[in-house]
Design an enzyme around this catalytic site. Structure first.
Site, PDB file in Angstrom:
ATOM      1  N   ALA A  86     -10.603  -6.852   3.033  1.00 32.23           N
ATOM      2  CA  ALA A  86      -9.164  -6.628   3.037  1.00 32.23           C
ATOM      3  C   ALA A  86      -8.755  -5.521   2.077  1.00 32.23           C
ATOM      4  CB  ALA A  86      -8.446  -7.921   2.645  1.00 32.23           C
ATOM      5  N   CYS A  87      -7.716  -4.806   2.467  1.00 33.55           N
ATOM      6  CA  CYS A  87      -7.081  -3.825   1.585  1.00 33.55           C
ATOM      7  C   CYS A  87      -5.603  -3.803   1.926  1.00 33.55           C
ATOM      8  CB  CYS A  87      -7.710  -2.440   1.698  1.00 33.55           C
ATOM      9  SG  CYS A  87      -7.341  -1.537   3.200  1.00 33.55           S
ATOM     10  N   GLY A  88      -4.860  -2.982   1.254  1.00 35.05           N
ATOM     11  CA  GLY A  88      -3.417  -2.932   1.451  1.00 35.05           C
ATOM     12  C   GLY A  88      -3.018  -2.558   2.865  1.00 35.05           C
TER      13      GLY A  88
END
Length: 91
Positions: free
Chosen positions: A7-9
């Site tokens: 996950a990332c922004g």
């Protein structure tokens, strides 16, 4: 087969880099896993049945599975330690 969420922004740049490096790490270590990318905001709806979450962004919530901070895949700082944490979690 293990399931890993990266996950990332925005689920585009850093998660793509990290996910590709994690796929290679797991392949070299003969760990079969489905590695998928998502936004941190999507973790609630996508974390069911997942064995590990690797996030390049800050994650404060408990999803009931191990969460490893994966910024090392971007910066290179602490990369060996992060790789070892992932391998230990998935073995």
């Amino acid at each position: 087969m293990k399931k890993v969420l990266v996950a990332c922004g925005g689920a585009v740049a850093t998660s793509t880099v990290a996910a590709n490096k994690i796929r290679e790490l797991l392949k070299v270590n003969n760990i079969k896993a489905d590695v998928q990318q998502c936004r941190v905001s999507e973790l609630s709806s996508k974390s069911d049945g997942v064995d590990l979450i690797v996030s390049t962004a800050k994650v404060d919530r408990d999803y009931g599975v191990p969460v490893i901070h994966g910024l090392a895949f971007i910066s290179g700082i602490g990369l060996d330690k992060t790789k070892q944490q992932i391998l230990e979690t998935l073995k």
